[in-house]
Scaffold this motif. Sequence first.
Motif, mmCIF file in Angstrom:
data_model
loop_
_atom_site.group_PDB
_atom_site.id
_atom_site.type_symbol
_atom_site.label_atom_id
_atom_site.label_comp_id
_atom_site.label_asym_id
_atom_site.label_seq_id
_atom_site.Cartn_x
_atom_site.Cartn_y
_atom_site.Cartn_z
ATOM 1 N N LYS A 180 0.841 -1.194 0.000
ATOM 2 C CA LYS A 180 0.000 0.000 0.000
ATOM 3 C C LYS A 180 0.876 1.245 0.000
ATOM 4 C CE LYS A 180 -2.427 0.995 3.694
ATOM 5 N NZ LYS A 180 -3.491 0.972 4.735
ATOM 6 N N TYR A 181 0.546 2.185 -0.883
ATOM 7 C CA TYR A 181 1.290 3.432 -0.945
ATOM 8 C C TYR A 181 0.305 4.585 -1.174
ATOM 9 C CZ TYR A 181 0.813 2.592 -5.974
ATOM 10 O OH TYR A 181 0.310 2.350 -7.210
ATOM 11 N N ARG A 246 -7.337 -8.519 -0.676
ATOM 12 C CA ARG A 246 -6.544 -9.645 -0.179
ATOM 13 C C ARG A 246 -6.052 -10.463 -1.366
ATOM 14 N NH1 ARG A 246 -11.655 -11.182 1.498
ATOM 15 N NH2 ARG A 246 -11.118 -10.665 3.642
ATOM 16 N N LEU A 247 -5.061 -11.335 -1.133
ATOM 17 C CA LEU A 247 -4.536 -12.244 -2.150
ATOM 18 C C LEU A 247 -5.167 -13.614 -1.984
ATOM 19 C CD1 LEU A 247 -0.724 -11.402 -2.171
ATOM 20 C CD2 LEU A 247 -2.425 -10.754 -3.880
ATOM 21 N N ASP A 248 -5.554 -14.213 -3.095
ATOM 22 C CA ASP A 248 -6.077 -15.575 -3.101
ATOM 23 C C ASP A 248 -5.466 -16.306 -4.284
ATOM 24 O OD1 ASP A 248 -7.396 -17.794 -2.385
ATOM 25 O OD2 ASP A 248 -9.429 -17.023 -2.709
ATOM 26 N N LYS A 249 -5.564 -17.633 -4.304
ATOM 27 C CA LYS A 249 -4.966 -18.425 -5.376
ATOM 28 C C LYS A 249 -6.033 -19.270 -6.072
ATOM 29 C CE LYS A 249 -1.913 -20.480 -2.768
ATOM 30 N NZ LYS A 249 -0.777 -21.335 -2.343
ATOM 31 N N ASP A 250 -5.930 -19.348 -7.395
ATOM 32 C CA ASP A 250 -6.768 -20.225 -8.206
ATOM 33 C C ASP A 250 -5.881 -21.273 -8.853
ATOM 34 O OD1 ASP A 250 -9.096 -18.816 -7.647
ATOM 35 O OD2 ASP A 250 -8.769 -17.415 -9.303
#
Length: 278
Positions: A180-181, A246-250
């Motif tokens: 975040k910036y 958020r980060l998620d994976k597929d």
Amino acid sequence: MLNRENIENLLTKGGNVIGSDGEKIGSIGQLYADDDTGEPTWVTAKTGLFGTSQSFVPVEGAHSQGDDLVVPYSKEHVKDAPRVDVDGHLTPEEEDRLYTYYERGARTYSESQNDVDLQGDADLNAGTPTAGIDSDRRADRGTVGHDTSGPTTDDAMTRSEERLHVGTERETTGRARLRKYVTTENVTKTVPVQREEVRLEREPITDANRGSALSGPDISEEEHEVVLHEERPVVQKEAVPVERVRLDKDVVHDDVTVNEEVRKEHIDADGVDRDGRR
């Protein structure tokens, strides 16, 4: 002229016996040399199924051609030569049969090992093999043939081939992270504002305002003022949450084609007719 060293080199290289007609008779099996002089006299050509038979060929008149030995006899002529066991020595009778077949004349043997015939050749009464296949016989007579390139096993060859087994393994290909910036941008908004302005009004003296007009002194000096107001923009800023990230994976499924070489063994039958018989 071929000597023992020349032919032994051909044996080491796994050369073939080539007939005068240019056809391959078989691979070089064993070399037979004279017991007295050590000079090569006979060479065998492996024929038959998997080289289980060996035909004797005179070395005289033969010459090397690369890794092969070329003899002055046709393939059929050599294959029809008298059958002699490859058992370490040639008996006088066996040599006589071979010399007669190849039209070289029967040999004359005497008790002396140094007898020389009319052509000046040394006595070959006990020609000895110097290289080639193992001459030991199989104790098990039920097995057809014997191995010529290694220890004798059984009556069949095992053909093998490589099979390709493809699996998967998990490996790290990269990393993803959130950062975040803060950036600054200009926001323009229009706000309506009000202000007061002075307007001068004059009205004549009437019955309605006469009382107010005569309430003061007749002649005097005085001041009267009016306070003016106006609105101005007031800016306030506040931090307001607008979303959560958020980060998620597929898991994505792909098909990958694997191209790899595998080896296979092939077995050829040498000296076998189409009906499977020699």
